[in-house]
Design a protein around this motif. Structure first.
Motif, PDB file in Angstrom:
ATOM      1  N   ASN A  38       0.840  -1.199   0.000  1.00  0.00           N
ATOM      2  CA  ASN A  38       0.000   0.000   0.000  1.00  0.00           C
ATOM      3  C   ASN A  38       0.875   1.249   0.000  1.00  0.00           C
ATOM      4  O   ASN A  38       1.198   1.804   1.038  1.00  0.00           O
ATOM      5  CB  ASN A  38      -0.894  -0.020   1.239  1.00  0.00           C
ATOM      6  N   PHE A  39       1.249   1.684  -1.201  1.00  0.00           N
ATOM      7  CA  PHE A  39       2.185   2.792  -1.300  1.00  0.00           C
ATOM      8  C   PHE A  39       1.619   4.099  -0.762  1.00  0.00           C
ATOM      9  O   PHE A  39       2.365   5.030  -0.505  1.00  0.00           O
ATOM     10  CB  PHE A  39       2.631   2.992  -2.740  1.00  0.00           C
ATOM     11  N   ALA A  40       0.320   4.186  -0.617  1.00  0.00           N
ATOM     12  CA  ALA A  40      -0.267   5.442  -0.152  1.00  0.00           C
ATOM     13  C   ALA A  40      -0.197   5.556   1.370  1.00  0.00           C
ATOM     14  O   ALA A  40      -0.564   6.580   1.927  1.00  0.00           O
ATOM     15  CB  ALA A  40      -1.703   5.545  -0.623  1.00  0.00           C
ATOM     16  N   HIS A  41       0.288   4.512   2.045  1.00  0.00           N
ATOM     17  CA  HIS A  41       0.232   4.520   3.501  1.00  0.00           C
ATOM     18  C   HIS A  41       1.072   5.641   4.103  1.00  0.00           C
ATOM     19  O   HIS A  41       0.645   6.292   5.059  1.00  0.00           O
ATOM     20  CB  HIS A  41       0.682   3.170   4.036  1.00  0.00           C
ATOM     21  N   ILE A 107      -0.455   0.134  -8.522  1.00  0.00           N
ATOM     22  CA  ILE A 107      -0.423   1.346  -9.339  1.00  0.00           C
ATOM     23  C   ILE A 107      -1.487   2.317  -8.834  1.00  0.00           C
ATOM     24  O   ILE A 107      -1.262   3.519  -8.728  1.00  0.00           O
ATOM     25  CB  ILE A 107      -0.674   1.001 -10.814  1.00  0.00           C
ATOM     26  N   SER A 108      -2.640   1.775  -8.496  1.00  0.00           N
ATOM     27  CA  SER A 108      -3.699   2.612  -7.951  1.00  0.00           C
ATOM     28  C   SER A 108      -3.214   3.307  -6.677  1.00  0.00           C
ATOM     29  O   SER A 108      -3.480   4.486  -6.452  1.00  0.00           O
ATOM     30  CB  SER A 108      -4.912   1.729  -7.667  1.00  0.00           C
ATOM     31  N   ALA A 109      -2.471   2.563  -5.854  1.00  0.00           N
ATOM     32  CA  ALA A 109      -1.955   3.140  -4.611  1.00  0.00           C
ATOM     33  C   ALA A 109      -0.985   4.266  -4.899  1.00  0.00           C
ATOM     34  O   ALA A 109      -0.978   5.288  -4.208  1.00  0.00           O
ATOM     35  CB  ALA A 109      -1.263   2.061  -3.782  1.00  0.00           C
ATOM     36  N   ILE A 110      -0.166   4.092  -5.922  1.00  0.00           N
ATOM     37  CA  ILE A 110       0.767   5.153  -6.280  1.00  0.00           C
ATOM     38  C   ILE A 110      -0.012   6.396  -6.703  1.00  0.00           C
ATOM     39  O   ILE A 110       0.331   7.523  -6.336  1.00  0.00           O
ATOM     40  CB  ILE A 110       1.702   4.677  -7.400  1.00  0.00           C
ATOM     41  N   ILE A 112      -2.992   7.220  -5.683  1.00  0.00           N
ATOM     42  CA  ILE A 112      -3.559   7.825  -4.471  1.00  0.00           C
ATOM     43  C   ILE A 112      -2.492   8.602  -3.722  1.00  0.00           C
ATOM     44  O   ILE A 112      -2.735   9.691  -3.196  1.00  0.00           O
ATOM     45  CB  ILE A 112      -4.154   6.721  -3.558  1.00  0.00           C
ATOM     46  N   SER A 113      -1.286   8.048  -3.690  1.00  0.00           N
ATOM     47  CA  SER A 113      -0.205   8.716  -2.989  1.00  0.00           C
ATOM     48  C   SER A 113       0.063  10.095  -3.599  1.00  0.00           C
ATOM     49  O   SER A 113       0.173  11.101  -2.883  1.00  0.00           O
ATOM     50  CB  SER A 113       1.038   7.832  -3.050  1.00  0.00           C
ATOM     51  N   LEU A 114       0.145  10.143  -4.928  1.00  0.00           N
ATOM     52  CA  LEU A 114       0.338  11.435  -5.607  1.00  0.00           C
ATOM     53  C   LEU A 114      -0.823  12.370  -5.308  1.00  0.00           C
ATOM     54  O   LEU A 114      -0.647  13.556  -5.040  1.00  0.00           O
ATOM     55  CB  LEU A 114       0.411  11.227  -7.115  1.00  0.00           C
ATOM     56  N   LEU A 115      -2.010  11.783  -5.354  1.00  0.00           N
ATOM     57  CA  LEU A 115      -3.235  12.562  -5.148  1.00  0.00           C
ATOM     58  C   LEU A 115      -3.232  13.208  -3.763  1.00  0.00           C
ATOM     59  O   LEU A 115      -3.448  14.411  -3.625  1.00  0.00           O
ATOM     60  CB  LEU A 115      -4.417  11.609  -5.288  1.00  0.00           C
ATOM     61  N   LEU A 116      -2.960  12.395  -2.747  1.00  0.00           N
ATOM     62  CA  LEU A 116      -2.986  12.913  -1.373  1.00  0.00           C
ATOM     63  C   LEU A 116      -1.948  14.013  -1.191  1.00  0.00           C
ATOM     64  O   LEU A 116      -2.249  15.092  -0.675  1.00  0.00           O
ATOM     65  CB  LEU A 116      -2.702  11.789  -0.379  1.00  0.00           C
TER      66      LEU A 116
ATOM     67  N   VAL C 426       8.975   3.752 -10.049  1.00  0.00           N
ATOM     68  CA  VAL C 426       7.547   3.551  -9.911  1.00  0.00           C
ATOM     69  C   VAL C 426       6.830   3.948 -11.197  1.00  0.00           C
ATOM     70  O   VAL C 426       5.911   3.273 -11.664  1.00  0.00           O
ATOM     71  CB  VAL C 426       7.040   4.373  -8.709  1.00  0.00           C
ATOM     72  N   LEU C 427       7.290   5.037 -11.792  1.00  0.00           N
ATOM     73  CA  LEU C 427       6.680   5.503 -13.033  1.00  0.00           C
ATOM     74  C   LEU C 427       6.854   4.457 -14.139  1.00  0.00           C
ATOM     75  O   LEU C 427       5.926   4.173 -14.893  1.00  0.00           O
ATOM     76  CB  LEU C 427       7.326   6.825 -13.444  1.00  0.00           C
ATOM     77  N   ILE C 428       8.042   3.876 -14.195  1.00  0.00           N
ATOM     78  CA  ILE C 428       8.288   2.864 -15.225  1.00  0.00           C
ATOM     79  C   ILE C 428       7.399   1.645 -14.982  1.00  0.00           C
ATOM     80  O   ILE C 428       6.820   1.082 -15.910  1.00  0.00           O
ATOM     81  CB  ILE C 428       9.773   2.454 -15.248  1.00  0.00           C
ATOM     82  N   LEU C 429       7.288   1.289 -13.704  1.00  0.00           N
ATOM     83  CA  LEU C 429       6.412   0.161 -13.377  1.00  0.00           C
ATOM     84  C   LEU C 429       4.977   0.482 -13.770  1.00  0.00           C
ATOM     85  O   LEU C 429       4.253  -0.372 -14.312  1.00  0.00           O
ATOM     86  CB  LEU C 429       6.502  -0.140 -11.879  1.00  0.00           C
ATOM     87  N   ALA C 430       4.566   1.725 -13.524  1.00  0.00           N
ATOM     88  CA  ALA C 430       3.212   2.126 -13.883  1.00  0.00           C
ATOM     89  C   ALA C 430       3.003   1.985 -15.387  1.00  0.00           C
ATOM     90  O   ALA C 430       1.935   1.589 -15.840  1.00  0.00           O
ATOM     91  CB  ALA C 430       2.956   3.562 -13.438  1.00  0.00           C
ATOM     92  N   ILE C 431       4.042   2.289 -16.149  1.00  0.00           N
ATOM     93  CA  ILE C 431       3.941   2.144 -17.603  1.00  0.00           C
ATOM     94  C   ILE C 431       3.654   0.691 -17.959  1.00  0.00           C
ATOM     95  O   ILE C 431       2.759   0.396 -18.751  1.00  0.00           O
ATOM     96  CB  ILE C 431       5.248   2.614 -18.278  1.00  0.00           C
TER      97      ILE C 431
END
Lengths: 305, 379, 496
Positions: A38-41, A107-110, A112-116, C426-431
């Motif tokens: 959970n990257f958004a944690h 990816i969704s968590a990432i 959310i992390s950016l979003l927060l 992380v960005l690359i993984l997202a890709i």
């Protein structure tokens, strides 16, 4: 070697480590139950620091002057609101992805992390924020210049994280709810068949993680007095490292990993070199995982055919 | 079928969005466009805001006074997040797409260095209000200027102060492993070295962290009688607080990276920030030339702290140069700026052949117990 | 007459739903947005604009939306829509069929691409769209179609329309940018953006081998990218190597690094591997940042631009006896040439890489990767050396990352550690994930979208990264398996 310096570094390390441990709980529980990082944690923790400062200011506005009550109330409100964050994030960003590939929620968590991070930055401004010093005073051992000291806040951090750990262990180990959690962790499908409301349990795990992050957020803010929208990132990675070091999925592991990481950082930085402190922590992590691939307290993976 | 057509709908609406976006970029001929580049996201966003506020106010004031040769100034915000990759992208965009005539920015030296290469190639004038790293102007790019000083000048002033005024013998030098912070710490280290004082500790901390207790204990154990920090306020605050909490009361000296009242917040209150010294240009807010602007900003609820006035001055210098040369060619503007003195909000400014200020007036400041900073009286 | 019984719409229920959602939104967003910290006090900004930072406003909007939805799903039309949305497509991988190489199938992307290009040109002709943006988008469309062509496998002896089309598209991809640039449609901004996009395509392809094909989650991929970039920068500084030497050597070095890092960690499983690679990525970045004497630390190091048979692209030649490109050809100096040249070389390299990876997938090694991803134990029982197979995947990925690094360094002219942080991995993984793991075409599209999106979103200024995050979440919810579902090449013998 000067013993008082060593003692001081150990105290520094333990305080830092118990904070890592508290945040690591969120990572480890979520991972244990749905196998997702959970990257958004880390950013939930960041939000909790903001919520804490806001609540404190509101309480102050209403004229509650007793530090004890103000803190208690702040803690309660922050925990509740941050828990709500955990719940809503799970509901909005992760639940629709359940049952899809393993990496989709990541990816969704990432996202959310950016979003927060950016939402807080936009709405609260990019400036460093802070709270006034509420608890002052230290306990000093030793005399003259050579003393070991521990601040009251640090004592509070150690006590509170121990209490949280104990409470959580009881919740997971001793209650019906905890049994359901463990059941879902072991086999979600089977648990569902046996009548466990898995959706509810997963939500609960997110809430518990967020609440622990909130406790950490409150304590850290009390201790350092300042925070910004960016604190979640570095602390998040460290806490995550701690969770893995201790064995991801294991509750005591998270706490142990946190403490070890905190101590390692503190001692390495204190006696060797601050520049390479993080290199050292990661190297230790890699080393541990090479020789003990599932972390210190993690259950070894059984290869099923 | 329904699902298919829904997808198509998505695609079409996305396309429509893209079109609507591009239609928004209209061209206007009789304005002078000035790009204001700085970090608006990421950890340094607070400083980007300062640059923006200053440039916007300058543009508004200049426009109110009739503009430049009858043309209005338009400022364009550009976000580089203090990341070199984005700085290059943003620089290209400002030059090619927004077709700016000159640039105020960037903030971080690590962004300014690659971005100015692009401005120089496109022959655009770039004035950074905040990048103090010597490399910014040392690379021989003709169109790069700054309205702030240089780290090596700053380091010398700090070293003089630490060794002569504070009479410190053991200095601990801490930096934040960033272009600005480390450059500043190295400059101060070198200047102190010339006077025969070697630092007792030289270490880098990690940006974004808040716990420096281990480092604080180490500094204390080193027996330093002065601590010099090269870095920004978001790390300086917690560091100074944790030093004080551990009973380490040696003077704490830093550079212009902590010039922001957020430093006090970051330190956890004026009780920790008080007594901290820093080097900064002679306070432009105190100058008679800046009074009107400071009041104007105050009226809008904005602070004229930190780099706001530096950015204002940079915008003014650009406007003056364009007014005098009636050109927007970087090389011509640069030539003019290097041979003339410009009246700015920060007083009269003149530049040398490299694009550095001829007179850089770093002085020592000290934070007081009310969370404000003031110039130290010179003895 | 419909046989369905119309149940009355339960407004009370909808209202309650709306209320609960609204209150929750208010609780979540209200404190952070409407109470603004100011020093140690707060100011309440209840009527704050714009709407996106007003929790109260958002709560009202969300509640209203929830109410509409709650009522909507109770109407027959809404219910129909719901059931349609509820039907999920079949999971898993589809296998390519011989029909995939029919003219009919091949024409589809061509026609769509052509139509899109035409539309863009028409739009820009009538001033509805920025001409430069349209030109860049045409090139992107061209590249995607080419990627589709390069990525579709032909069996030996089978005739496929791609055989004619791919070379045509390839030549067009080389010639069009030059023409566009000459016409002033393709300025440096867009060349730069496209170079970055193609660099990320390369990175995505590299990580796709590791994550998508071999199923090893790598969170430290940026390390190899950094190795490539720093190889050029430091190599030029200390040994005087140039762009072309670096382009040949960096992938070898990166692959070696991949092997060295990969060897000890490959006996780990899934997510532990992810963390160890994360650790390695961070260690490399921290060393680059801290080892001041060699790497220049946070100040970074300059990287040389490319050269064409000794012709340099700077205003004046830096190397001894070299002539600047523009002087040799008697052109006026323009910084565009350097970027155009990088773009063209990169275009060729990426095209070659796509082809290479496509071929690789059909070879025993590529099939072993995918088999290992599906079931490691079965593979080991069948005698596949899992360590070697994983290691090759790791090395191939690292190699591609190294190449991308060289291009990044030469494009940027300057490298420093901030370009290689964890977020980049992380960005690359997202890709890879957004593209659909294992799908080459998907990776290409996702890389283009994710790198160009922030640039397009720049028009939203402060909300750029916010929207980027939101779009990431929405895209994942919309297409959890990525944009393009991977197709597995068919291996059945001819005529089967």
């Amino acid at each position: 070697m000067d013993w008082h310096i060593l003692g001081q570094q150990i105290i520094n390390g333990l305080t830092l480590g118990s904070i890592y441990g508290l945040i690591a709980i969120g990572y480890t529980m979520v991972y244990g139950i749905i196998g997702m990082i959970n990257f958004a944690h880390g950013d939930v923790y960041m939000v909790s620091a903001y919520l804490m400062a806001i609540t404190l200011a509101v309480i102050h506005f209403f004229g509650i002057d007793s530090v004890f009550f103000a803190l208690l109330l702040t803690l309660a409100v922050t925990m509740a609101l941050t828990g709500l964050y955990g719940w809503s994030i799970e509901r909005v960003a992760y639940r629709p992805l359940r049952g899809s590939t393993r990496l989709a929620p990541l990816i969704s968590a990432i996202g959310i992390s950016l979003l927060l991070q950016n939402y807080v930055q936009i709405s609260q401004g990019a400036r460093v924020q802070g709270i006034p010093t509420l608890i002052e005073g230290t306990i000093r051992f030793g005399s003259g210049e050579d003393f070991v000291q521990i601040k009251y806040v640090q004592v509070l951090i150690l006590v509170a994280s121990l209490a949280c750990m104990a409470g959580l262990s009881w919740l997971i180990g001793g209650t019906n709810l905890g049994r359901q959690c463990r059941a879902v962790q072991q086999d979600r499908k089977m648990a569902a068949i046996l009548g466990v409301n898995t959706d509810r349990i997963i939500s609960l795990v997110f809430v518990i993680g967020a609440v622990m992050a909130a406790v950490a957020g409150v304590l850290v803010t009390l201790n350092y007095g300042s925070f910004d929208f960016y604190v979640g990132f570095v602390t998040g990675i460290k806490a995550f490292t701690a969770a893995v070091l201790g064995g991801i999925g294991s509750l005591p592991g998270a706490m142990l990993g946190g403490l070890i990481l905190g101590l390692l950082e503190s001692l390495f930085s204190g006696f060797v070199n601050t520049d390479y402190k993080d290199v050292f922590s990661f190297a230790v992590l890699v080393g541990v995982l090479i020789f003990k691939p599932s972390g210190l307290l993690g259950r070894p993976e059984v290869e099923k055919v | 079928m329904m699902r298919k057509s829904l997808q198509r709908m998505f695609a079409v609406s996305a396309l429509a969005g893209a079109v609507a976006l591009s239609a928004g970029t209209a061209l206007a001929a009789d304005v002078i466009k000035i790009g204001v580049a700085g970090p608006h996201t990421g950890a340094n966003a607070a400083f980007g805001e300062q640059l923006w506020v200053g440039a916007v106010q300058a543009a508004a004031d200049i426009n109110a006074a009739g503009g430049v040769n009858g043309k209005k100034i338009e400022v364009i915000k550009a976000d580089d997040a203090c990341e070199p990759k984005q700085a290059v992208a943003v620089a290209n965009r400002l030059v090619d797409q927004d077709k700016v005539d000159a640039i105020v920015g960037h903030f971080c030296s690590s962004s300014t260095i690659p971005a100015t290469e692009i401005y120089a190639e496109a022959d655009k004038l770039a004035i950074t209000p905040a990048s103090t790293n010597p490399k910014v102007t040392e690379r021989g790019l003709p169109t790069v200027f700054r309205t702030c000083g240089r780290d090596d000048q700053q380091g010398v002033v700090a070293a003089d102060f630490i060794l002569k005024t504070l009479k410190a013998k053991k200095v601990a030098v801490i930096h934040d492993k960033d272009t600005y912070g480390q450059g500043l710490a190295d400059a101060m280290k070198a200047a102190a070295g010339k006077q025969g004082v070697k630092e007792v500790l030289y270490e880098g901390l990690t940006r974004g962290e808040k716990d420096f207790n281990a480092l604080a204990t180490k500094i204390k154990a080193s027996g330093a009688d002065a601590v010099y920090f090269g870095g920004l306020h978001s790390e300086a605050g917690p560091l100074v607080r944790q030093l004080r909490e551990q009973g380490m009361n040696a003077p704490f000296i830093s550079g212009d990276g902590i010039v922001d009242e957020a430093f006090v917040t970051a330190a956890g209150g004026p009780q920790y920030a008080k007594g901290v010294y820093m080097t900064f240009g002679a306070d432009p807010r105190k100058l008679p030339s800046s009074k009107a602007v400071v009041d104007e900003l105050q009226k809008k609820g904005l602070k004229s702290e930190g780099y706001v006035l530096y950015s204002y001055a940079a915008t003014q210098a650009i406007a003056e140069a364009i007014k005098a040369t009636k050109s927007t060619k970087g090389s011509e503007l640069a030539k003019w700026l290097k041979s003339h003195t410009v009246k700015t909000v920060m007083g009269d400014k003149a530049w040398d052949a490299k694009g550095d200020l001829k007179v850089s007036d770093y002085v020592m400041y000290q934070w007081d117990d009310k969370g404000k900073y003031a110039e130290l009286p010179t003895k | 007459m419909r046989a369905k019984v119309h149940e009355p719409i339960d407004f009370g229920h909808a209202l309650r739903d709306a209320l609960v959602t609204g209150v929750l939104t208010l609780l979540v967003l209200g404190p952070v947005t409407n109470l603004v910290l100011d020093g140690y006090a707060i100011t309440a900004e209840l009527l704050r604009g714009p709407l996106i930072v007003n929790g109260i406003g958002l709560a009202l909007v969300v509640a209203l939306g929830r109410f509409v939805v709650a009522v909507g799903v109770q109407t027959p039309a809404g219910r129909d829509l719901l059931t349609r949305f509820g039907q999920k497509g079949a999971h898993g991988v589809t296998v390519e069929t011989a029909a995939d190489n029919d003219w009919h199938r091949v024409l589809r992307p061509l026609v769509i691409g052509g139509a899109l290009s035409l539309l863009l040109l028409v739009l820009s002709r009538f001033g509805l769209m920025d001409v430069q943006r349209a030109a860049a988008l045409v090139l992107i469309v061209l590249f995607v179609v080419l990627g589709q062509g390069l990525g579709s496998l032909r069996r030996r002896g089978q005739s496929s329309p791609w055989r004619i089309l791919v070379p045509l598209l390839f030549v067009a991809g080389l010639v069009l940018p030059l023409l566009f640039n000459a016409w002033g449609l393709f300025p440096k901004t867009w060349i730069g953006n496209l170079i970055l996009a193609l660099i990320y395509v390369l990175l995505g392809l590299g990580l796709n081998i590791v994550v998508g094909l071999a199923g090893l989650l790598d969170l430290g991929f940026v390390a190899f990218y950094a190795v490539g970039a720093y190889f050029l920068a430091l190599g030029a500084q200390y040994f005087g190597i140039g762009f072309w030497t670096a382009l040949l050597c960096a992938p070898i070095l990166a692959a070696c690094c991949g092997a060295v890092l990969g060897f000890p960690v490959l006996r780990m499983h899934g997510d532990y591997l992810a963390i160890v690679t994360l650790g390695f990525g961070e260690i490399i970045r921290l060393i680059l940042n801290n080892w001041l004497e060699v790497t220049g630390g946070p100040n970074g190091a300059p990287a040389p631009g490319p050269s064409l048979f000794g012709l340099e692209f700077g205003r004046v030649a830096r190397g001894e006896g070299n002539t600047p490109f523009h002087e040799f050809f008697g052109l006026e100096y323009s910084a565009d040439y350097k970027f155009l040249f990088i773009y063209l070389v990169l275009f060729v390299v990426v095209a070659a890489m796509i082809r290479f990876i496509t071929r690789l997938r059909a070879m025993p090694m590529g099939r072993a990767w995918e088999a290992l991803r599906e079931d490691e134990i079965a593979c080991r029982s069948l005698g596949i050396n899992h360590v070697v197979v994983k290691l090759t995947a790791f090395m191939m990925g690292a190699m591609t990352g190294g190449i991308a690094g060289v291009f990044f360094a030469t494009y940027q002219g300057f490298v420093n550690p901030t370009s290689f942080n964890f977020f980049e991995s992380v960005l690359i993984l997202a890709i890879v994930v957004l593209g659909g793991m294992g799908s080459t075409l998907g990776v290409i599209i996702a890389a283009l979208v994710l790198t160009l999106l922030p640039e397009v979103l720049r028009d939203f200024a402060d909300y750029r990264v916010l929207l980027f995050g939101a779009l990431m979440v929405l895209m994942m919810i919309w297409r959890p398996r990525g944009l393009i579902r991977p197709k597995r090449p068919a291996f059945a013998p001819k005529g089967a």
